[in-house]
Structures are given as structure tokens and as C-alpha cells.
Design a protein around this motif. Structure first.
Motif, PDB file in Angstrom:
ATOM      1  N   ASP A 339      -3.454   0.723 -18.130  1.00 54.17           N
ATOM      2  CA  ASP A 339      -3.584   1.285 -16.789  1.00 54.17           C
ATOM      3  C   ASP A 339      -4.831   0.753 -16.094  1.00 54.17           C
ATOM      4  N   LEU A 340      -5.930   0.680 -16.827  1.00 57.27           N
ATOM      5  CA  LEU A 340      -7.157   0.142 -16.244  1.00 57.27           C
ATOM      6  C   LEU A 340      -6.996  -1.335 -15.886  1.00 57.27           C
ATOM      7  N   GLU A 341      -6.322  -2.093 -16.732  1.00 58.73           N
ATOM      8  CA  GLU A 341      -6.105  -3.512 -16.442  1.00 58.73           C
ATOM      9  C   GLU A 341      -5.272  -3.694 -15.169  1.00 58.73           C
ATOM     10  N   LYS A 342      -4.272  -2.852 -14.976  1.00 55.66           N
ATOM     11  CA  LYS A 342      -3.461  -2.947 -13.758  1.00 55.66           C
ATOM     12  C   LYS A 342      -4.287  -2.615 -12.525  1.00 55.66           C
ATOM     13  N   ARG A 343      -5.114  -1.578 -12.625  1.00 55.92           N
ATOM     14  CA  ARG A 343      -5.965  -1.212 -11.485  1.00 55.92           C
ATOM     15  C   ARG A 343      -6.938  -2.340 -11.144  1.00 55.92           C
ATOM     16  N   ILE A 344      -7.516  -2.945 -12.150  1.00 55.63           N
ATOM     17  CA  ILE A 344      -8.460  -4.049 -11.920  1.00 55.63           C
ATOM     18  C   ILE A 344      -7.726  -5.242 -11.328  1.00 55.63           C
ATOM     19  N   GLY A 345      -6.512  -5.511 -11.814  1.00 59.48           N
ATOM     20  CA  GLY A 345      -5.748  -6.632 -11.297  1.00 59.48           C
ATOM     21  C   GLY A 345      -5.431  -6.500  -9.820  1.00 59.48           C
ATOM     22  N   MET A 346      -5.212  -5.282  -9.344  1.00 54.49           N
ATOM     23  CA  MET A 346      -4.879  -5.080  -7.938  1.00 54.49           C
ATOM     24  C   MET A 346      -6.088  -5.280  -7.022  1.00 54.49           C
ATOM     25  N   MET A 347      -7.294  -5.255  -7.562  1.00 48.55           N
ATOM     26  CA  MET A 347      -8.488  -5.478  -6.742  1.00 48.55           C
ATOM     27  C   MET A 347      -9.415  -6.504  -7.407  1.00 48.55           C
ATOM     28  N   LEU A 348      -8.799  -7.504  -8.044  1.00 51.93           N
ATOM     29  CA  LEU A 348      -9.562  -8.515  -8.763  1.00 51.93           C
ATOM     30  C   LEU A 348     -10.432  -9.352  -7.841  1.00 51.93           C
ATOM     31  N   GLU A 349     -10.033  -9.502  -6.594  1.00 51.78           N
ATOM     32  CA  GLU A 349     -10.801 -10.329  -5.666  1.00 51.78           C
ATOM     33  C   GLU A 349     -12.184  -9.753  -5.373  1.00 51.78           C
ATOM     34  N   ASP A 350     -12.399  -8.460  -5.696  1.00 53.41           N
ATOM     35  CA  ASP A 350     -13.702  -7.838  -5.498  1.00 53.41           C
ATOM     36  C   ASP A 350     -14.569  -7.872  -6.745  1.00 53.41           C
ATOM     37  N   ASP A 382      -8.032 -12.577 -23.736  1.00 55.40           N
ATOM     38  CA  ASP A 382      -6.694 -12.014 -23.558  1.00 55.40           C
ATOM     39  C   ASP A 382      -6.680 -10.923 -22.492  1.00 55.40           C
ATOM     40  N   VAL A 383      -7.728 -10.116 -22.451  1.00 55.57           N
ATOM     41  CA  VAL A 383      -7.791  -9.053 -21.447  1.00 55.57           C
ATOM     42  C   VAL A 383      -7.838  -9.652 -20.047  1.00 55.57           C
ATOM     43  N   VAL A 384      -8.668 -10.677 -19.863  1.00 61.79           N
ATOM     44  CA  VAL A 384      -8.777 -11.327 -18.556  1.00 61.79           C
ATOM     45  C   VAL A 384      -7.454 -11.994 -18.180  1.00 61.79           C
ATOM     46  N   GLN A 385      -6.766 -12.552 -19.159  1.00 61.04           N
ATOM     47  CA  GLN A 385      -5.467 -13.167 -18.881  1.00 61.04           C
ATOM     48  C   GLN A 385      -4.466 -12.129 -18.388  1.00 61.04           C
ATOM     49  N   ARG A 386      -4.463 -10.956 -19.010  1.00 61.44           N
ATOM     50  CA  ARG A 386      -3.549  -9.907 -18.563  1.00 61.44           C
ATOM     51  C   ARG A 386      -3.929  -9.394 -17.174  1.00 61.44           C
ATOM     52  N   ILE A 387      -5.224  -9.252 -16.923  1.00 58.37           N
ATOM     53  CA  ILE A 387      -5.672  -8.809 -15.595  1.00 58.37           C
ATOM     54  C   ILE A 387      -5.233  -9.812 -14.537  1.00 58.37           C
ATOM     55  N   LEU A 388      -5.354 -11.094 -14.839  1.00 51.21           N
ATOM     56  CA  LEU A 388      -4.950 -12.129 -13.895  1.00 51.21           C
ATOM     57  C   LEU A 388      -3.440 -12.107 -13.663  1.00 51.21           C
ATOM     58  N   ASP A 389      -2.677 -11.851 -14.710  1.00 45.41           N
ATOM     59  CA  ASP A 389      -1.221 -11.748 -14.551  1.00 45.41           C
ATOM     60  C   ASP A 389      -0.847 -10.565 -13.651  1.00 45.41           C
ATOM     61  N   GLY A 403      -6.184 -13.292  -1.014  1.00 45.50           N
ATOM     62  CA  GLY A 403      -7.099 -13.084  -2.119  1.00 45.50           C
ATOM     63  C   GLY A 403      -7.111 -14.189  -3.145  1.00 45.50           C
ATOM     64  N   LYS A 404      -6.164 -15.135  -3.061  1.00 46.73           N
ATOM     65  CA  LYS A 404      -6.090 -16.162  -4.100  1.00 46.73           C
ATOM     66  C   LYS A 404      -7.280 -17.108  -4.052  1.00 46.73           C
ATOM     67  N   THR A 405      -7.813 -17.364  -2.868  1.00 46.18           N
ATOM     68  CA  THR A 405      -8.957 -18.266  -2.765  1.00 46.18           C
ATOM     69  C   THR A 405     -10.171 -17.665  -3.449  1.00 46.18           C
ATOM     70  N   ASN A 406     -10.441 -16.385  -3.193  1.00 49.78           N
ATOM     71  CA  ASN A 406     -11.577 -15.733  -3.853  1.00 49.78           C
ATOM     72  C   ASN A 406     -11.371 -15.642  -5.354  1.00 49.78           C
ATOM     73  N   VAL A 407     -10.156 -15.342  -5.774  1.00 54.89           N
ATOM     74  CA  VAL A 407      -9.891 -15.239  -7.208  1.00 54.89           C
ATOM     75  C   VAL A 407      -9.986 -16.597  -7.883  1.00 54.89           C
ATOM     76  N   SER A 408      -9.616 -17.661  -7.180  1.00 56.31           N
ATOM     77  CA  SER A 408      -9.739 -19.003  -7.772  1.00 56.31           C
ATOM     78  C   SER A 408     -11.200 -19.353  -8.022  1.00 56.31           C
ATOM     79  N   LYS A 409     -12.074 -19.012  -7.085  1.00 59.55           N
ATOM     80  CA  LYS A 409     -13.510 -19.247  -7.303  1.00 59.55           C
ATOM     81  C   LYS A 409     -14.022 -18.385  -8.451  1.00 59.55           C
ATOM     82  N   LEU A 410     -13.567 -17.121  -8.497  1.00 60.30           N
ATOM     83  CA  LEU A 410     -13.975 -16.239  -9.581  1.00 60.30           C
ATOM     84  C   LEU A 410     -13.511 -16.774 -10.931  1.00 60.30           C
TER      85      LEU A 410
END
Length: 620
Positions: A339-350, A382-389, A403-410
């Protein structure tokens, strides 16, 4: 039957004959009683209490290891529970023995009950009112036995004194932590939570649309136990409080009860090399902490995550990542971590790169090395990979590309950080780098930097693996500085260097012709390659203008060099032409002189013409 000594207590302020008035001191009430008393005072000897009077006691009551030697009549007159019991005769004396199991409030509360029954003044205050209310309910001290019995008095104090005050309500709610289930059954907890929620929501409504950084009631709420905090927050949310306020209150509570979140849970020690292997250790928590403490922390995490608002602006991405790290350390349930990974994935650009570096916690070995190299990596990839997915899935559902441009830099910065880990495999590194689609990156400089760091950290890679790694980046998306660096980079494969030089040459040729460089793919891909923000468009335009200015300067310098070269060539040509003309003039004079001499000889000796001609040819 022996008669009791009749006496009436005097109130502290001098009460009237009826003894019905009370006096309040700072939210506490001293209540005198109308019932006769048989004792002058109580006296304690070790773990026993004795009533000091001339009448012998006939009842021994044990509460939490403390024995009270009292008279039966004052208690039976007010406590319906004791009057219904069949008291057992005492073995040591002629009285009776009674043991009260699980008495609310313990021996201290029972002592105040005895004082009330004997007619002594009882001091009601927020610290003891909940225990007295539960104890009076336990002993059934109702109005049936006497008007103004303890249940009625405590209930009135709760309703009219405690619930009207914020601090008193907090104090009573905290005192209910040791009174379960009595406080729950008597609705003391519910009434306190509702009162707190009403006052907090009223404060938020009065402040308007402005959400303060930290409201005045955050710290008071943070002192509550997690189950009471959950009840309060549920009541506050039911009042229509904004998600930002609820989120800030949750973050403040987590900061108080989960101190390891700021300390990175002792974090990582770092790298060390021994016997050609990377060795490191991760300190999860201090050794003296018990498993019960860990269970309590896990309970707090699970409850806080369950009441997190669904709005993105409620809590920060940094807080969610800290909660994720803490949940992994305390071995929270897989469903909560997901659940936390999904929440982080939805606002990963921040997110921030430092917050995204999740240590690879090992619960079972606590720093002992394992055989698998992938399990010896410093960070949990693996956690970061799931968050990115989850992020890509959310972007696809929302059909957003912002948000893809910011996430690509991140992601490129994250790859540069984990590339320093000698134990990370090229497969994991490549899979993470290729997670984003090709059109997500407008520039591959960050990806090139990460690849270069990986090649520097892993010098033993084969040529095939180097080419495989370099195929991730697009040479056409490298800046001029990155191309210059790549052209001189010995760690890159030769084919990659050639591709970089070729792409840079093509870009220079198009820039000289005043054309924009073409991108491969159809029109839709070209549209996706374009920057998504006005700032990046302005930056690219300014870079293009700078390139054009540099090219014009180079062309001017080139024309100047051509003119200088032309002047030098003309000067050299004029000098050599004068010398040639002078030779021609000089030779022409010699030829004329020879012709005149030859004519005279021919006239004087015509027969010898053939001989002289042959002789001249032989000499020449």
C-alpha cells in the motif's frame, strides 16, 4: 449489636447544617458526605490499611496485593456489589475476607472509595475522575442506595467540568488507557474523543482556508495512545476536517512515536573490502530494545497508514518513504508495504533521491554476509522497481505525461547513486534504467553519467557487457559537453564512441544549415520527444541560439583565415612571377647574341654548317 459513634464531617470552607455545598479548586471539587463515619482516619502499615477507631473492623478487602481492614456497614450502605456477596469468614479473625479482582484504578482508587464511604471529603479532579467513575460502576454505587451516590457525582463532574475543558479532556482520555474495558463500556472514551474532535474542528473552521504549519492541538493529540489517537482522528475526519490538517497531525504523531524515521534507523555503515568481497552491515535497532517494543512500533505504523487520507496533498512523499523504511525495519505486513509503495508511486515526481535510497535491511542476519551477491547490495532496488512500475501504471491510467520528465531525472540520479555499489548486477541496473519509455527522457546526460559511474566501479566488465550497457542511452540526446566527454572516455566501447561522434557531427551539420536535428520515429514520437514545459523549451532555444552564435563566430574566423591565406599566397605568387620574368628577359638576351654569332659563322663557312649544328646538339 454495637452502636456506631455518630459524627458529621466539617467541610473545608465551613459548610451549612445540611452539608450539601461543595467548593472547587482548579477544576477539582471536594465533596463532603452526609453519611456517618466510624473511623477518625486511615493508617497504613506496610501493605495494609487500618481504620483507627475504637470499633474493631470486621471486613478485610484485598485489592492488588494491598489489604484494607475496614468496617462492613459503611461499604454495604453505598455499594450494592458488596452487599450482594456472600462473604467468607476470615481465618485470622472473627471478620470476613474479600478479594476484588481487576478492580479499576487499583488500590489508590479503592482508598478514595473508602474515604467516600466513611464520609471523608473526596477530591475529584481530571486525573482520578475516570478511575472513580469506573470503580463506582464496579461497586454499583447507584442512587438506589443513597441520593448523590458516587456514580451520580462522578458523572456530573465528567459532563459539566471535564468535557468543557480541552486540557481536562485530554488528561481524562490519557487516564483511560489503564481502565479498559470499563472506560469503553461507560462511553468515557467516546465522549472524550467527540469533545476533542468538536473543539479541534471548530478551531480549523475559524481559521478559514489557511492551513497552519502546525496547529496548537497537534502536540496534545500526539500524547495519546495509538488506539485513542485513531478514535480522535476518525471523529475529526467525520467533522469534515481538511485532508491537509489530518495529514499534518499524522506526521506530527509519527515524528513523536517513531523517532527512528529521522535517524534512518541507524542507517548504513558504509563499504569495506576484504578478501575481494564487499562487506557491510546494517544496524536496525539497538540491541536492548525488546520484541514487545518492536511490536508496539509495528502497530503504530499499521494504524497510521490505515488512516492516511487518499489525497496526494495530505502528506509528503518524503514522509511516505520514511514510513516505508520504518515498516520494512519492523517487519510490517506485505499488504501494508504494498500500500505504501502504491501511494509513493502515485506521487513519485515529488520524491528526492536521498529519500529514495532505501537500505537493504536484513532481518535475519543483521549484517552477516550471505552467499547471493544480489542480497549483498547496499540498497533495495526491488522496492524502487515496484514503485516505478506503480508510477507508470498510474500515469497510463491518468494519461498524463507531465511527470515523466521529472521522474526520468530522478531515476537517472538514483542510478548514479546505486552504480557505486560493486555488488549490483548489470541485469538489475539495466532493467531499472530501461523501466521508463524512451520518450520519457528529453536528454540522456544523466543516464550517461550513471553508466560511466557503473563502468568505473566495475572495471572487470567484458566488452560485450559494456556494449550492452551503453545501448541503453541514445547518443542523439547527449548534449555537446557530454559528447565531448564521451569522445575522450576510455571506458566506453569503440562503437559507442563512434556513434557519439557521428551524432554530434550530424547535429553540427544541421545547425550550420539552420535546420533542427531530426529525431527517429513517427510524428507521435517526435511530439513526445519535445519538452513538456515552457522552461525547458526556453532553455533549448537559448542553447540553440548560443550554438548558432558560436557557429557564426567560427564562420567569421574561417573567412578571416581564408583572406589571410589568400594574401600570403598572392604575395608569394608576385615574388615568384618577377623572378621568372627576369630570367626570361635575361635568357632572351643570350639567345639573340648566340643567333648573331651563328649567322656570322654561317656566312663565313657555309660548308661547315652541318658540323657545327651537330656539335651544338651534342653539347646540349
Amino acid at each position: 449489636m454495637k452502636s456506631f459513634q455518630m459524627a458529621r464531617p466539617q467541610s473545608p470552607g465551613g459548610n451549612d447544617a445540611n452539608g450539601t455545598d461543595h467548593q472547587a479548586y482548579d477544576q477539582s471539587i471536594i465533596i463532603p458526605n452526609k453519611l456517618v463515619i466510624a473511623d477518625d482516619s486511615f493508617e497504613r502499615k506496610e501493605l495494609s490499611w487500618f481504620g483507627t477507631s475504637q470499633i474493631p473492623t470486621d471486613l478485610s478487602i484485598q485489592v492488588q496485593g494491598v489489604i484494607f481492614n475496614v468496617h462492613k456497614y459503611p461499604l454495604v450502605a453505598k455499594c450494592g456489589y458488596i452487599g450482594q456477596l456472600e462473604l467468607q469468614p476470615s481465618i485470622s479473625n472473627f471478620g470476613h475476607d474479600l478479594k476484588l479482582e481487576n478492580f479499576p484504578g487499583g488500590s489508590e482508587t479503592f482508598e478514595m472509595i473508602l474515604k467516600f464511604c466513611y464520609g471523608f471529603p473526596v477530591d475529584l479532579n481530571p486525573n482520578n475522575i475516570a478511575a472513580l467513575r469506573c470503580a463506582s460502576e464496579y461497586l454499583e454505587m447507584t442512587e438506589e442506595f443513597e441520593d448523590g451516590n458516587l456514580i451520580a457525582k462522578t458523572e456530573a463532574f465528567l459532563t459539566f467540568v471535564v468535557l468543557a475543558s480541552w486540557k481536562d479532556t485530554i488528561s481524562v482520555l490519557k487516564s483511560c488507557e489503564t481502565l479498559s474495558p470499563w472506560a469503553e463500556n461507560l462511553q468515557i472514551v467516546r465522549r472524550c474523543c467527540d469533545s476533542i474532535a468538536y473543539k479541534a474542528s471548530r478551531e480549523n473552521t475559524s481559521t478559514g482556508d489557511v492551513v497552519s504549519e502546525e496547529s496548537w492541538w497537534f502536540d496534545d493529540i500526539a500524547t495519546l495512545r495509538i488506539d485513542h489517537f485513531m478514535r480522535v482522528m476518525t471523529a475529526i475526519r467525520a467533522k469534515g476536517t481538511k485532508a491537509e490538517i489530518i495529514g499534518k497531525c499524522i506526521m506530527n504523531y509519527a515524528d513523536k512515536w517513531l523517532p527512528g524515521m529521522d535517524e534512518e534507523l541507524e542507517g548504513l555503515r558504509g563499504y569495506g573490502f576484504g578478501k575481494s568481497e564487499l562487506q557491510f552491515s546494517i544496524l536496525r535497532r539497538k540491541e536492548e530494545e525488546s520484541s514487545g517494543k518492536n511490536k508496539e512500533q509495528r502497530t503504530i505504523i499499521e494504524n497510521l497508514v490505515s488512516i492516511l487520507p487518499s489525497q496526494h496533498e495530505a502528506v509528503s512523499c518524503k514522509f511516505l518513504l520514511q514510513m516505508l523504511k520504518t515498516a520494512m525495519v519492523y517487519s510490517a505486513s506485505p499488504a501494508l508495504i504494498s500500500d505504501l509503495e502504491k501511494r509513493i508511486g502515485m506521487m513519485l515526481e515529488d520524491a528526492n533521491v536521498n529519500d529514495l535510497l532505501i537500505p537493504n535491511y536484513k532481518n535475519e542476519d543483521q549484517g552477516i554476509m550471505v552467499n547471493s551477491p544480489e542480497q549483498r547490495t547496499m540498497h533495495n532496488i526491488d522496492v524502487v522497481q515496484r514503485i516505478l512500475d506503480y508510477f507508470l501504471m498510474h500515469e497510463q491510467q491518468q494519461q498524463q505525461k507531465m511527470g515523466k520528465t521529472n521522474v526520468s531525472k530522478l531515476l537517472d540520479n538514483y542510478l548514479a547513486e546505486i552504480a557505486r555499489d560493486p555488488n549490483i548486477s548489470i541485469t538489475n541496473f539495466q532493467a531499472l534504467a530501461e523501466s521508463l519509455p524512451e520518450n520519457a527522457r528529453s536528454c540522456d546526460d544523466g543516464l550517461y553519467r550513471a553508466i560511466d559511474i557503473y563502468l568505473k566501479t566495475h572495471p572487470s566488465l567484458s566488452e560485450h557487457d559494456r556494449r550492452r550497457l551503453c545501448r541503453i542511452m541514445n547518443c542523439e540526446k547527449l548534449s555537446f559537453d557530454a559528447c565531448m566527454h564521451a569522445a575522450q572516455n576510455d571506458r566506453l566501447p569503440l562503437r559507442t564512441v563512434v556513434q557519439v561522434l557521428f551524432s554530434e557531427q550530424a547535429k553540427m551539420r544541421m545547425a550550420m544549415q539552420g535546420k533542427e536535428p531530426l529525431t527517429r520515429g513517427d510524428n507521435s514520437e517526435q511530439e513526445e520527444h519535445r519538452p513538456s514545459t515552457n522552461t525547458e523549451i526556453k532553455n533549448l532555444k537559448s542553447e540553440l541560439e548560443n550554438v548558432k552564435a558560436k557557429m557564426s563566430e567560427l564562420q567569421n574566423d574561417y573567412s578571416d583565415l581564408q583572406q589571410e591565406y589568400g594574401k600570403i599566397c598572392n604575395k608569394h605568387k608576385n615574388t615568384s612571377g618577377w623572378s621568372l620574368n627576369w630570367r626570361k628577359i635575361k635568357n632572351s638576351f643570350h639567345v639573340k647574341a648566340e643567333d648573331d654569332t651563328r649567322d656570322e659563322q654561317h656566312r663565313s663557312n657555309p660548308a661547315g654548317f652541318r658540323l657545327s649544328f651537330r656539335r651544338r646538339r651534342s653539347v646540349s
